[in-house]
Design a protein around this motif. Structure first.
Motif, PDB file in Angstrom:
ATOM      1  N   ARG A 155       0.753  -1.278  -0.110  1.00 22.31           N
ATOM      2  CA  ARG A 155      -0.164   0.053   0.065  1.00 22.31           C
ATOM      3  C   ARG A 155       0.796   1.184   0.128  1.00 22.31           C
ATOM      4  N   PRO A 156       0.464   2.379  -0.726  1.00 17.94           N
ATOM      5  CA  PRO A 156       1.361   3.523  -0.703  1.00 17.94           C
ATOM      6  C   PRO A 156       1.226   4.301   0.538  1.00 17.94           C
ATOM      7  N   VAL A 157       2.283   4.952   1.099  1.00 17.41           N
ATOM      8  CA  VAL A 157       2.332   5.923   2.157  1.00 17.41           C
ATOM      9  C   VAL A 157       2.703   7.201   1.467  1.00 17.41           C
ATOM     10  N   PRO A 158       1.952   7.959   1.236  1.00 16.38           N
ATOM     11  CA  PRO A 158       1.941   9.301   0.450  1.00 16.38           C
ATOM     12  C   PRO A 158       2.703  10.168   1.116  1.00 16.38           C
ATOM     13  N   ASP A 159       2.791  10.219   2.397  1.00 17.58           N
ATOM     14  CA  ASP A 159       3.486  11.545   3.062  1.00 17.58           C
ATOM     15  C   ASP A 159       4.950  11.157   3.203  1.00 17.58           C
ATOM     16  N   LEU A 160       5.643  10.216   2.662  1.00 19.59           N
ATOM     17  CA  LEU A 160       7.043   9.996   2.722  1.00 19.59           C
ATOM     18  C   LEU A 160       7.416  10.545   1.420  1.00 19.59           C
ATOM     19  N   GLU A 161       8.758  10.844   1.696  1.00 21.13           N
ATOM     20  CA  GLU A 161       9.504  11.234   0.397  1.00 21.13           C
ATOM     21  C   GLU A 161       9.733  10.253  -0.554  1.00 21.13           C
ATOM     22  N   PRO A 162       9.843  10.448  -1.819  1.00 27.50           N
ATOM     23  CA  PRO A 162      10.110   9.161  -2.808  1.00 27.50           C
ATOM     24  C   PRO A 162      11.699   8.549  -2.578  1.00 27.50           C
ATOM     25  N   ALA A 163      11.639   7.243  -3.074  1.00 21.00           N
ATOM     26  CA  ALA A 163      12.714   6.655  -3.293  1.00 21.00           C
ATOM     27  C   ALA A 163      13.528   6.936  -4.234  1.00 21.00           C
ATOM     28  N   GLU A 164      14.734   7.010  -4.338  1.00 20.01           N
ATOM     29  CA  GLU A 164      15.683   7.371  -5.504  1.00 20.01           C
ATOM     30  C   GLU A 164      16.567   6.112  -6.008  1.00 20.01           C
ATOM     31  N   LEU A 165      16.393   5.481  -7.349  1.00 22.87           N
ATOM     32  CA  LEU A 165      17.188   4.581  -7.773  1.00 22.87           C
ATOM     33  C   LEU A 165      18.069   5.207  -8.521  1.00 22.87           C
ATOM     34  N   ALA A 166      19.471   4.879  -8.565  1.00 20.68           N
ATOM     35  CA  ALA A 166      20.496   5.562  -9.229  1.00 20.68           C
ATOM     36  C   ALA A 166      21.501   4.457  -9.907  1.00 20.68           C
ATOM     37  N   VAL A 167      22.040   5.039 -10.906  1.00 23.98           N
ATOM     38  CA  VAL A 167      23.354   4.474 -11.417  1.00 23.98           C
ATOM     39  C   VAL A 167      24.585   4.846 -10.756  1.00 23.98           C
TER      40      VAL A 167
END
Length: 289
Positions: A256-268
């Motif tokens: 389930r989404p937790v909309p009040d958290l900052e997004p995660a970032e996937l990087a190379v």
């Protein structure tokens, strides 16, 4: 007198950070283990490297003289190891990753890379969460897909995807009936955590950026599959990126989404001092679009 390379790396990191706490976080080791290794090195050398003061560590005269020597030695070793490894596997790049990547990133990137370097092989390897650099720190990976933050300054990153954080719950969990979950609703939940060696990445997936108070840790896991097995067994809950919620669907789990958290970032990610053309061609071949 012989010294181990690991001990010398510990010495340099501690000298640069000035505290065992900061150096241990940078090295992904516990503070007691780091202190033990430093004392062992000092005993082997026959003199103190640090003067221990209330505000931290200060290099002794011997430590100040030793530091540039050790830095030069380690740099020479790293250069030599990279050169010899290139002779052993001259046309192979190893790509480390901490979870399944998906998101249509790997296949097209490898195809584009091979069009430029047709004689090269791209090898993929899964690395545990206890190394948040996915093999870049110890040189076992050349390029890596990592979740930010990465705790080392000598690693360059480029963000590929930003995704909301979701909660992974047992299917029968009371909150599973909600379309989305406030992070405040998870305040009293026990979490499945990444290992302490994951450093700031562990904190990110515990939501410490949103609620810095201590969380109840039910268990630790070093791989995504371990995390989700513990969640489905009802041991605890976990935060997960939206894309991984799709990749890791299985019976017994609800996301389930937790909309009040900052997004995660996937990087190379790649090492800043790795100037090989193949590295930068592979990095440039990864198209987040």
């Amino acid at each position: 007198m012989d010294a181990h390379l690991r001990e010398l790396r510990y010495f340099v990191a501690t000298a640069e950070e000035s505290t065992v706490t900061a150096a241990a976080a940078r090295l992904f080791v516990s503070q007691p283990a780091l202190s033990k290794q430093l004392r062992a090195l000092e005993r082997r050398l026959g003199f103190d490297l640090f003067e221990r003061q209330s505000r931290g560590l200060v290099l002794t005269r011997q430590g100040s003289a030793m530091l540039p020597v050790v830095r030069e030695l380690l740099a020479a070793w790293d250069r030599g190891y990279a050169d010899v490894r290139a002779l052993t596997q001259p046309h192979t790049l190893v790509v480390g990753m901490q979870t399944a990547v998906g998101r249509a990133l790997q296949g097209p990137a490898v195809a584009r890379f091979r069009s430029r370097f047709p004689g090269w092989t791209v090898s993929l390897r899964l690395v545990g969460w206890d190394d948040p650099t996915a093999g870049l720190a110890d040189g076992t990976s050349d390029v890596a897909f990592v979740w930010l933050p990465v705790p080392l300054d000598d690693i360059a990153t480029r963000v590929l995807v930003r995704e909301p954080r979701w909660a992974a719950l047992p299917a029968e969990h009371p909150l599973a009936a909600q379309a989305e979950i406030s992070f405040a609703d998870l305040a009293d939940e026990a979490f499945v955590a990444l290992p302490v060696a994951a450093g700031p990445l562990r904190d990110f997936w515990l939501g410490v950026d949103a609620r810095p108070t201590p969380r109840l840790i039910a268990a630790e896991a070093t791989a995504a599959d371990e995390v989700l097995e513990l969640v489905s067994a009802g041991v605890g809950i976990a935060l997960i990126a939206e894309g991984n919620a799709r990749l890791y669907q299985r019976p017994g789990l609800t996301f389930r989404p937790v909309p009040d958290l900052e997004p995660a970032e996937l990087a190379v990610a790649w090492r800043r001092d790795d100037s090989r053309d193949a590295i930068h061609v592979l990095v440039d071949s990864i198209d987040p679009a």
